[in-house]
Write an enzyme that holds these catalytic residues in place. Structure first.
Site, PDB file in Angstrom:
ATOM      1  N   ASP A   1       4.245  -5.284   1.809  1.00 21.57           N
ATOM      2  CA  ASP A   1       3.814  -4.109   2.128  1.00 21.57           C
ATOM      3  C   ASP A   1       4.604  -3.018   1.104  1.00 21.57           C
ATOM      4  O   ASP A   1       5.427  -3.263   0.527  1.00 21.57           O
ATOM      5  CB  ASP A   1       4.305  -3.491   3.550  1.00 21.57           C
ATOM      6  CG  ASP A   1       3.134  -4.069   4.528  1.00 21.57           C
ATOM      7  OD1 ASP A   1       2.238  -4.987   4.171  1.00 21.57           O
ATOM      8  OD2 ASP A   1       3.416  -4.114   5.759  1.00 21.57           O
TER       9      ASP A   1
ATOM     10  N   ARG B   1      -3.588  -5.678  -2.317  1.00 26.58           N
ATOM     11  CA  ARG B   1      -4.425  -4.733  -1.164  1.00 26.58           C
ATOM     12  C   ARG B   1      -4.389  -3.447  -1.652  1.00 26.58           C
ATOM     13  O   ARG B   1      -3.165  -2.821  -1.929  1.00 26.58           O
ATOM     14  CB  ARG B   1      -3.385  -5.047   0.169  1.00 26.58           C
ATOM     15  CG  ARG B   1      -3.751  -4.128   1.297  1.00 26.58           C
ATOM     16  CD  ARG B   1      -3.111  -3.817   2.324  1.00 26.58           C
ATOM     17  NE  ARG B   1      -2.708  -5.068   3.064  1.00 26.58           N
ATOM     18  CZ  ARG B   1      -1.648  -5.238   3.798  1.00 26.58           C
ATOM     19  NH1 ARG B   1      -0.468  -4.196   3.699  1.00 26.58           N
ATOM     20  NH2 ARG B   1      -1.208  -6.381   4.485  1.00 26.58           N
TER      21      ARG B   1
HETATM   22  C1  FAD Z   1      -4.475  -3.352   6.676  1.00 34.66           C
HETATM   23  C2  FAD Z   1      -3.745  -2.287   6.378  1.00 34.66           C
HETATM   24  C3  FAD Z   1      -2.376  -2.353   5.451  1.00 34.66           C
HETATM   25  C4  FAD Z   1      -2.033  -1.183   5.200  1.00 34.66           C
HETATM   26  N1  FAD Z   1      -0.810  -1.214   4.267  1.00 34.66           N
HETATM   27  C5  FAD Z   1      -0.182  -0.329   3.960  1.00 34.66           C
HETATM   28  C6  FAD Z   1       1.051  -0.179   3.090  1.00 34.66           C
HETATM   29  O1  FAD Z   1       1.747  -1.317   2.831  1.00 34.66           O
HETATM   30  N2  FAD Z   1       1.749   0.887   2.650  1.00 34.66           N
HETATM   31  C7  FAD Z   1       1.148   2.026   2.831  1.00 34.66           C
HETATM   32  O2  FAD Z   1       1.737   2.969   2.429  1.00 34.66           O
HETATM   33  N3  FAD Z   1       0.195   2.193   3.838  1.00 34.66           N
HETATM   34  C8  FAD Z   1      -0.526   1.075   4.257  1.00 34.66           C
HETATM   35  N4  FAD Z   1      -1.516   1.194   5.036  1.00 34.66           N
HETATM   36  C9  FAD Z   1      -1.832   2.587   5.714  1.00 34.66           C
HETATM   37  C10 FAD Z   1      -2.841   3.267   4.362  1.00 34.66           C
HETATM   38  O3  FAD Z   1      -2.235   3.730   3.536  1.00 34.66           O
HETATM   39  C11 FAD Z   1      -3.313   4.676   5.399  1.00 34.66           C
HETATM   40  O4  FAD Z   1      -2.365   5.276   5.793  1.00 34.66           O
HETATM   41  C12 FAD Z   1      -4.248   4.449   6.498  1.00 34.66           C
HETATM   42  O5  FAD Z   1      -5.004   3.361   6.406  1.00 34.66           O
HETATM   43  C13 FAD Z   1      -5.097   5.587   6.873  1.00 34.66           C
HETATM   44  O6  FAD Z   1      -6.042   5.858   5.606  1.00 34.66           O
HETATM   45  P1  FAD Z   1      -7.541   5.423   5.800  1.00 34.66           P
HETATM   46  O7  FAD Z   1      -7.906   4.596   4.366  1.00 34.66           O
HETATM   47  O8  FAD Z   1      -7.883   4.721   6.990  1.00 34.66           O
HETATM   48  O9  FAD Z   1      -8.266   6.598   5.606  1.00 34.66           O
HETATM   49  P2  FAD Z   1      -8.137   7.989   5.905  1.00 34.66           P
HETATM   50  O10 FAD Z   1      -8.794   9.072   5.197  1.00 34.66           O
HETATM   51  O11 FAD Z   1      -6.944   8.371   6.618  1.00 34.66           O
HETATM   52  O12 FAD Z   1      -9.032   8.083   7.551  1.00 34.66           O
HETATM   53  C14 FAD Z   1     -10.577   8.013   7.400  1.00 34.66           C
HETATM   54  C15 FAD Z   1     -11.055   7.499   8.898  1.00 34.66           C
HETATM   55  O13 FAD Z   1     -10.685   6.419   9.243  1.00 34.66           O
HETATM   56  C16 FAD Z   1     -10.510   6.681  10.634  1.00 34.66           C
HETATM   57  N5  FAD Z   1      -8.838   6.414  11.124  1.00 34.66           N
HETATM   58  C17 FAD Z   1      -7.948   6.446  10.094  1.00 34.66           C
HETATM   59  N6  FAD Z   1      -6.820   6.213  10.945  1.00 34.66           N
HETATM   60  C18 FAD Z   1      -7.064   6.332  12.003  1.00 34.66           C
HETATM   61  C19 FAD Z   1      -6.633   6.071  13.368  1.00 34.66           C
HETATM   62  N7  FAD Z   1      -5.099   5.908  13.689  1.00 34.66           N
HETATM   63  N8  FAD Z   1      -7.051   5.670  14.603  1.00 34.66           N
HETATM   64  C20 FAD Z   1      -8.424   5.873  14.709  1.00 34.66           C
HETATM   65  N9  FAD Z   1      -9.108   6.223  13.361  1.00 34.66           N
HETATM   66  C21 FAD Z   1      -8.584   6.265  12.284  1.00 34.66           C
HETATM   67  C22 FAD Z   1     -10.741   7.829  10.946  1.00 34.66           C
HETATM   68  O14 FAD Z   1     -12.291   7.712  11.230  1.00 34.66           O
HETATM   69  C23 FAD Z   1     -10.962   8.883   9.764  1.00 34.66           C
HETATM   70  O15 FAD Z   1     -11.692   9.733   9.685  1.00 34.66           O
HETATM   71  C24 FAD Z   1      -2.335   0.175   5.433  1.00 34.66           C
HETATM   72  C25 FAD Z   1      -3.618   0.071   6.147  1.00 34.66           C
HETATM   73  C26 FAD Z   1      -4.377  -0.849   6.568  1.00 34.66           C
HETATM   74  C27 FAD Z   1      -5.594  -0.767   7.026  1.00 34.66           C
END
Ligand code: FAD
Length: 285
Positions: free
Chosen positions: A112, A162
């Site tokens: 990560d 990723r």
């Molecule tokens: C598989 C995976 C691995 C990841 N690994 C890392 C990593 O190694 N390092 C890192 O910095 N970040 C990591 N992240 C987190 C990522 O960077 C984001 O902070 C997180 O995924 C929220 O962004 P989003 O792309 O979902 O979009 P956003 O623009 O934050 O959200 C878009 C939409 O997604 C939905 N959503 C988002 N969060 C939630 C929630 N908690 N509950 C319900 N609905 C929600 C809502 O409908 C929202 O309107 C990871 C995320 C995933 C899915």
């Protein structure tokens, strides 16, 4: 909170349980829905090398258990949990043991990405171990200005990426601050990865990012087994079902372990509506 039985019950929405057995049971259920997974043992920065070695051992057991149980899955880890803040060499040795095991078992280790103070060290360690073992990949965050260069570099080495937006609070000197910029960069990097990357993963719950990925894949006639979507366990299950129903590959990031509280609170903070969702279910039970 971590030891209260009521709180533990609430945590099951986003966390697969306290023990490896709990996680394996959730893993089997997820696999039965046509979804693969990556296990994350919760617990970020450790304060001494004994804790780092203990984290490594949990991960070694997890890889073996995935293999023995036939679960379709791999592991994701954070370098700070493997001792990066204490000793670079010991951290590398811990991760190396895990990647060597993954290589024996034909599995995979995803490192990560943490906050920007760790980006260079994370990429260097991943490149180094990849050269020796393969079987290791990492994560790129679209909020960082540097990410296009990093994606180009990782693609040229055949290292799996990723792509996510990024979860840490970063200063404007290193990261885009507006959602529009972060999303625009996400789409640009998504295309770059689909054109040049090694089996990229698109980690997001943002339907707009997902739809643009689907459109690009259709335009370029990219086969559905050449990439995967990834989401967090318990989030946007409607979207998860839609993607699987349409024949896309989906992997869930499945956290487990006793130190679930900070992870759980981050998921609630990302979307306050989750608090109401949890409370409603609590009163229904
Ligand atoms: C598989 C995976 C691995 C990841 N690994 C890392 C990593 O190694 N390092 C890192 O910095 N970040 C990591 N992240 C987190 C990522 O960077 C984001 O902070 C997180 O995924 C929220 O962004 P989003 O792309 O979902 O979009 P956003 O623009 O934050 O959200 C878009 C939409 O997604 C939905 N959503 C988002 N969060 C939630 C929630 N908690 N509950 C319900 N609905 C929600 C809502 O409908 C929202 O309107 C990871 C995320 C995933 C899915």
């Amino acid at each position: 909170m971590e030891t209260s039985s009521l709180a533990q019950r609430l945590s099951t929405r986003f966390v697969a349980g306290q023990t490896l057995d709990d996680a394996l049971a959730v893993g089997r259920r997820i696999n039965s829905e046509g979804i693969t997974l990556t296990f994350d043992h919760l617990g970020e920065s450790v304060t001494n090398l004994e804790e780092a070695a203990a984290a490594r051992d949990v991960y070694l057991n997890t890889l073996s258990a995935i293999h023995d149980s036939g679960i379709q899955g791999n592991v994701s880890l954070k370098l700070t949990q493997f001792g990066l803040d204490i000793s670079h060499d010991q951290c590398r040795a811990n991760v190396e043991q895990l990647v060597a095991r993954a290589s024996q078992l034909k599995s995979f280790v995803r490192v990560d990405m943490e906050s920007s103070e760790y980006t260079d060290r994370t990429l260097d360690l991943v490149k180094d171990l990849h050269q020796q073992y393969g079987r290791i990949g990492t994560v790129i965050q679209s909020y960082l200005y540097r990410s296009k260069d990093d994606v180009e570099n990782l693609c040229s080495r055949g290292i799996r990426v990723r792509l996510c937006k990024g979860a840490y609070l970063e200063p404007a000197t290193v990261a885009f601050r507006s959602k529009t910029d972060v999303d625009r960069n996400y789409v640009e990097l998504m295309k770059l990865l689909l054109d040049k990357g090694e089996y990229p993963a698109f980690a997001t719950h943002d339907e707009k990012m997902i739809v643009q990925t689907e459109e690009y894949v259709a335009l370029k006639k990219i086969p559905r087994d050449a990439f995967e979507f990834q989401m967090l366990y318990g989030i946007r299950r409607d979207l998860q079902r839609r993607l699987v129903g349409e024949g896309y590959r989906l992997r869930l990031y499945v956290p487990f372990g006793g130190a679930w509280y900070p992870y759980y609170m981050r998921r609630l903070a990302e979307r306050p509506a989750n608090v109401f969702f949890i409370l409603r279910n609590l009163f229904r039970q």
